[in-house]
Design a protein around this motif. Structure first.
Motif, PDB file in Angstrom:
ATOM      1  N   LYS A  54       0.835  -1.209   0.000  1.00  0.00           N
ATOM      2  CA  LYS A  54       0.000   0.000   0.000  1.00  0.00           C
ATOM      3  C   LYS A  54       0.868   1.257   0.000  1.00  0.00           C
ATOM      4  O   LYS A  54       1.959   1.278   0.558  1.00  0.00           O
ATOM      5  CB  LYS A  54      -0.903   0.021   1.231  1.00  0.00           C
ATOM      6  N   PRO A  86      -6.113  -2.194  -7.336  1.00  0.00           N
ATOM      7  CA  PRO A  86      -6.958  -2.352  -6.148  1.00  0.00           C
ATOM      8  C   PRO A  86      -6.408  -3.415  -5.204  1.00  0.00           C
ATOM      9  O   PRO A  86      -5.929  -4.464  -5.643  1.00  0.00           O
ATOM     10  CB  PRO A  86      -8.313  -2.785  -6.720  1.00  0.00           C
ATOM     11  N   ASP A  90      -8.946  -4.794   0.642  1.00  0.00           N
ATOM     12  CA  ASP A  90      -9.522  -3.503   1.053  1.00  0.00           C
ATOM     13  C   ASP A  90      -9.799  -2.691  -0.201  1.00  0.00           C
ATOM     14  O   ASP A  90      -8.910  -2.070  -0.769  1.00  0.00           O
ATOM     15  CB  ASP A  90      -8.527  -2.767   1.967  1.00  0.00           C
ATOM     16  N   ARG A  91     -11.053  -2.684  -0.638  1.00  0.00           N
ATOM     17  CA  ARG A  91     -11.370  -2.052  -1.918  1.00  0.00           C
ATOM     18  C   ARG A  91     -11.136  -0.546  -1.927  1.00  0.00           C
ATOM     19  O   ARG A  91     -11.080   0.068  -2.984  1.00  0.00           O
ATOM     20  CB  ARG A  91     -12.797  -2.384  -2.344  1.00  0.00           C
ATOM     21  N   ARG A  92     -10.977   0.076  -0.755  1.00  0.00           N
ATOM     22  CA  ARG A  92     -10.682   1.515  -0.699  1.00  0.00           C
ATOM     23  C   ARG A  92      -9.208   1.801  -0.950  1.00  0.00           C
ATOM     24  O   ARG A  92      -8.839   2.901  -1.307  1.00  0.00           O
ATOM     25  CB  ARG A  92     -11.059   2.090   0.669  1.00  0.00           C
ATOM     26  N   ALA A  93      -8.378   0.783  -0.752  1.00  0.00           N
ATOM     27  CA  ALA A  93      -6.924   0.979  -0.817  1.00  0.00           C
ATOM     28  C   ALA A  93      -6.370   0.570  -2.182  1.00  0.00           C
ATOM     29  O   ALA A  93      -6.965  -0.236  -2.893  1.00  0.00           O
ATOM     30  CB  ALA A  93      -6.239   0.176   0.272  1.00  0.00           C
ATOM     31  N   LYS A  94      -5.235   1.154  -2.504  1.00  0.00           N
ATOM     32  CA  LYS A  94      -4.516   0.809  -3.732  1.00  0.00           C
ATOM     33  C   LYS A  94      -3.146   0.247  -3.357  1.00  0.00           C
ATOM     34  O   LYS A  94      -2.489   0.757  -2.455  1.00  0.00           O
ATOM     35  CB  LYS A  94      -4.304   2.045  -4.616  1.00  0.00           C
TER      36      LYS A  94
END
Length: 159
Positions: A54, A86, A90-94
């Motif tokens: 991340k 993605p 955690d779909r909010r994180a890259k």
């Protein structure tokens, strides 16, 4: 009379060597004319060493602000050297990954930095280099284990 601090204490030596090495790294990357800045090179190296990590973790490892890292990654991504994908957990994180396009650059960078480190570790010999590497790995593991902030973060990542 003020207390004199030992400039050859391990912590002082590590701090001094780290500062000197960072300057040497910056000069080497600039001299190699790779088309990237030393900061971008450090970011690319972190991504290559920790594939799929991340952005926030990369910034922490580099000791820089997330916005500074984001600017480095934006430029590296525009050049086609990294991609943000993605995070499956955690779909909010890259997560950041190295692309195949970065291979020639990483190879050149690795060669130049290997040459630089051979010059700076001259006199240690192969055994001395390996002993230094092993001891630094122990020190890094101890720091990670004993630092309450790192311990909390790594425990949360493992859960």
């Amino acid at each position: 009379m003020p207390t004199k601090f030992d400039s050859d204490a391990i912590g002082m030596l590590l701090t001094d060597v780290s500062r000197l090495l960072r300057g040497a790294f910056d000069r080497k990357v600039n001299a190699m004319e790779l088309g990237i800045t030393p900061g971008e090179a450090r970011a690319l190296i972190q991504v290559a060493a920790t594939e799929g990590i991340k952005q926030a973790e990369i910034a922490t490892r580099m000791g820089i602000e997330p916005m500074t890292l984001s600017a480095y990654l934006d430029r590296l991504e525009a050049m086609g050297f990294v991609a943000r994908v993605p995070d499956p957990a955690d779909r909010r994180a890259k997560n950041v990954v190295v692309t195949d396009s970065a291979d020639p650059l990483l190879s050149e960078l690795t060669g130049g930095l290997h040459e630089m480190m051979n010059a700076y570790t001259e006199g240690l010999g192969d055994e001395g280099r390996e002993l230094l590497r092993a001891n630094l790995k122990i020190l890094r593991a101890n720091l990670r284990r004993l630092d309450p902030c790192l311990a909390r973060r790594e425990k949360g990542a493992a859960e």
